[in-house]
Design an enzyme around this catalytic site. Structure first.
Site, PDB file in Angstrom:
ATOM      1  CB  CYS A  89      14.232  -3.815 -15.095  1.00 47.50           C
ATOM      2  SG  CYS A  89      12.877  -5.103 -15.939  1.00 47.50           S
ATOM      3  N   GLY A 147      10.866  -4.285  -9.465  1.00 44.36           N
ATOM      4  CA  GLY A 147      10.294  -5.563  -9.768  1.00 44.36           C
ATOM      5  C   GLY A 147      10.989  -7.069  -8.810  1.00 44.36           C
ATOM      6  CG  ASN A 158      14.945   0.176 -15.730  1.00 44.88           C
ATOM      7  OD1 ASN A 158      14.243   1.104 -15.212  1.00 44.88           O
ATOM      8  ND2 ASN A 158      13.407  -0.136 -16.435  1.00 44.88           N
ATOM      9  N   GLY A 159      14.044  -0.519 -19.497  1.00 44.07           N
ATOM     10  CA  GLY A 159      13.032  -0.178 -20.572  1.00 44.07           C
ATOM     11  C   GLY A 159      12.519  -1.411 -20.855  1.00 44.07           C
ATOM     12  CE1 TYR A 198       2.373   2.029  -8.276  1.00 42.62           C
ATOM     13  CE2 TYR A 198       2.974   1.269 -10.594  1.00 42.62           C
ATOM     14  CZ  TYR A 198       2.327   0.409  -9.161  1.00 42.62           C
ATOM     15  OH  TYR A 198       2.522  -0.966  -8.501  1.00 42.62           O
TER      16      TYR A 198
HETATM   17  P1  5GP Z   1      -6.415  -2.297 -11.186  1.00 40.03           P
HETATM   18  O1  5GP Z   1      -7.079  -0.803 -12.384  1.00 40.03           O
HETATM   19  O2  5GP Z   1      -5.675  -2.757 -12.998  1.00 40.03           O
HETATM   20  O3  5GP Z   1      -7.563  -2.787 -10.935  1.00 40.03           O
HETATM   21  O4  5GP Z   1      -4.999  -1.428 -10.725  1.00 40.03           O
HETATM   22  C1  5GP Z   1      -4.381  -0.499 -11.152  1.00 40.03           C
HETATM   23  C2  5GP Z   1      -3.455  -0.116  -9.659  1.00 40.03           C
HETATM   24  O5  5GP Z   1      -2.551  -0.985  -9.983  1.00 40.03           O
HETATM   25  C3  5GP Z   1      -2.922   1.517  -9.354  1.00 40.03           C
HETATM   26  O6  5GP Z   1      -3.438   2.119  -8.849  1.00 40.03           O
HETATM   27  C4  5GP Z   1      -1.469   1.511  -9.272  1.00 40.03           C
HETATM   28  O7  5GP Z   1      -1.338   1.795  -7.505  1.00 40.03           O
HETATM   29  C5  5GP Z   1      -1.096  -0.392  -8.933  1.00 40.03           C
HETATM   30  N1  5GP Z   1      -0.510  -0.964 -10.722  1.00 40.03           N
HETATM   31  C6  5GP Z   1       1.048  -1.882 -10.620  1.00 40.03           C
HETATM   32  N2  5GP Z   1       1.632  -2.173 -11.519  1.00 40.03           N
HETATM   33  C7  5GP Z   1       0.894  -0.771 -12.510  1.00 40.03           C
HETATM   34  C8  5GP Z   1       1.371  -0.742 -14.223  1.00 40.03           C
HETATM   35  O8  5GP Z   1       2.689  -0.868 -14.000  1.00 40.03           O
HETATM   36  N3  5GP Z   1       1.021   0.526 -14.047  1.00 40.03           N
HETATM   37  C9  5GP Z   1       0.171   1.518 -13.296  1.00 40.03           C
HETATM   38  N4  5GP Z   1       0.251   2.402 -14.233  1.00 40.03           N
HETATM   39  N5  5GP Z   1      -0.784   0.753 -12.043  1.00 40.03           N
HETATM   40  C10 5GP Z   1       0.224   0.090 -12.045  1.00 40.03           C
HETATM   41 MG    MG Z   2      -2.201   1.804  -6.281  1.00 46.04          MG
END
Ligand code: 5GP
Ligand code: MG
Ligand code: SF4
Length: 450
Positions: A2, A28, A102-103, A242
């Site tokens: 968040c 968020g 946030n957390g 990320y």
């Molecule tokens: P997935 O492998 O689940 O299809 O998608 C991964 C991609 O979603 C990552 O490259 C990242 O850019 C994006 N992403 C969206 N939300 C998150 C999250 O909460 N954690 C991580 N590590 N990547 C996320």
């Molecule tokens: Mg990505």
């Protein structure tokens, strides 16, 4: 994940908070809210959706006062219904108290059950409300002491903002999982999850709220106190990989520089013979620039991302292959046809995005795909404010790198090593939480509950 933002001592506190939330929107998109205070009375506006959808111009004539806190929500605990949208406020013996969090609290369920048995009545299903009940129950004298008293019971990740009387109070948990920083705008103090929000409102970054620190701001005076000496930082390393915006300072460091270093380290570890480097936009753009700089393989735009996707969209009955990914990304055939490319992504969670994008690249006529990930394989769930899926849904906890390579249908696949990751940050390893890669949780496993 968040975003939180607060202003103290500014007659446009709500408007500044609106802009701050706008800059933190990437943290968020489920709900957004502001509570402002004139020292006695609170005004609030909270709603589901994006910052630009929730607030109307007319709201700001109502959101009065010199202090304000705001929140953008991405739910990790509790449903995403409107009653769970933040900031929340209560009225208790000491007056009004507002909170933005946030957390993720690890022992919230336990504490909630106990409080309910003692007669507390909860309005929401969030972990955050537990803190308000504990503050209200505390027998200590000052609001700062009551907050500290409440937090002694709480385990987990929290960066918090409170409004009480004329005060804006900022707190970071003893491990410092989530970021929180202090900025200054003339005679006003601003507190934000990330510094990119200071840039938008013209404030200057001053410093981070330290892990285990409570900062109490009233008018233009700032008082600080350490409420816990944990001695062990556990900064979420995913902020660098990320979550955070690259134009932010997080944990006192430039996200851009570190993210670019991630790409450089990745290129040092595994450099293929290729014509171009492309990224999965936007989250992997900076790492791809780093990869290109280090490898001297030219960077090209391989995908165009559509930024205007709303919450709902209509899919025609006739099946469109890879519709979910296609609506967001479109390959640029001119840069891809007959090429050997390095495809850089920041992380792989379920693996569904990568798989679809790779199919799109093949259809666009790419000859060879060298897939490079600027973080190690995610094998374990997060309990500290990130909504990662169950272990069984994490592709790297079920499959080896070789099996993932085959599943994706790429020519080569390499994930950044843990050592490379740490090296890119320029910081000591023991400052970080690395649990989603290593399974070594900073908080005892028995206390990690969702
Ligand atoms: P997935 O492998 O689940 O299809 O998608 C991964 C991609 O979603 C990552 O490259 C990242 O850019 C994006 N992403 C969206 N939300 C998150 C999250 O909460 N954690 C991580 N590590 N990547 C996320
Ligand atoms: Mg990505
Ligand atoms: Fe961040 Fe991973 Fe630790 Fe969660 S488990 S706080 S995502 S490093």
């Amino acid at each position: 994940m968040c975003g939180i933002f607060g202003v103290c001592n500014n007659n446009e506190s709500a408007k500044l908070t609106y802009l701050g939330l706008y800059a933190l929107q990437h943290r968020g998109q489920e709900s957004a809210g502001i509570i402002s205070s004139d020292g006695k009375k609170f005004s609030n506006k909270v709603g589901n959706g994006l910052v630009s959808d929730v607030f109307l111009k007319k709201d700001f004539s109502r959101l009065k006062g010199f202090n304000a806190v705001g929140h953008v929500r991405y739910s990790t605990f509790g449903s995403s219904s409107i009653t769970n949208a933040q900031p929340f406020a209560i009225n208790f013996v000491d007056g009004n108290l507002a909170i933005a969090h946030n957390g993720n609290l690890c022992n919230a369920e336990l504490l909630k059950n106990k409080l309910e048995r003692d007669g507390s009545i909860f309005q929401t299903s969030t972990d955050t409300e537990v803190i308000l009940h504990l503050v209200a129950k505390s027998k200590k004298k000052t609001i700062e002491e009551k907050i500290i008293d409440a937090l002694l019971h709480v385990k987990g990740a929290y960066s918090l903002l409170f409004l009480s009387g004329k005060k804006l109070i900022a707190v970071r948990d003893p491990y410092g999982f989530r970021p929180l920083c202090i900025g200054k705008l003339k005679n006003s103090y601003i507190v934000s999850s990330e510094s990119c929000a200071f840039d938008l409102v013209g404030a200057k970054y001053v410093r981070d709220v330290e892990p285990g620190e409570i900062v109490s701001i009233s008018d233009d005076e700032l008082k600080s106190r350490r409420f816990s000496k944990n001695g062990k930082n556990a900064f979420c390393i995913f902020e660098f990989i990320y979550f955070a915006r690259p134009d932010s300072l997080v944990f006192g460091k430039s996200v851009y520089t570190i993210r670019k270093n991630l790409g450089k380290e990745l290129a040092k570890e595994s450099q293929p013979n290729a014509d171009n480097v492309i990224s999965v936009p936007d989250s992997a753009n900076v790492a791809a620039v780093g990869f290109s700089t280090e490898s001297k393989i030219p960077y090209e735009i391989g995908f165009i991302r559509n930024h205007y996707i709303g919450r709902t969209f209509i899919e025609p009955k006739q099946e469109i292959r890879n519709f979910g990914a296609k609506i967001k990304y479109n390959p640029v055939c001119e840069t891809l046809k007959e090429k050997k490319i390095v495809l850089v992504d920041d992380s792989v969670v379920r693996g569904t995005t990568s798989r679809k994008l790779i199919k799109m690249l093949r259809n666009a006529g790419v000859k060879k795909i060298h897939h490079r990930i600027s973080s190690p394989p995610i094998k374990h769930p997060c309990f500290y404010g990130i909504d990662t899926p169950k272990m069984s849904e994490l592709i790297a906890s079920r499959k080896s790198v070789k099996e993932i390579k085959e599943f994706f249908g790429v020519d080569t696949l390499h994930y950044l090593s843990l050592d490379g990751l740490i090296k890119a940050t320029g910081m000591e390893k023991d400052n970080f939480c690395l649990a989603c890669f290593t399974g070594e949780y900073p908080i005892k496993k028995a206390d990690n509950c969702r």
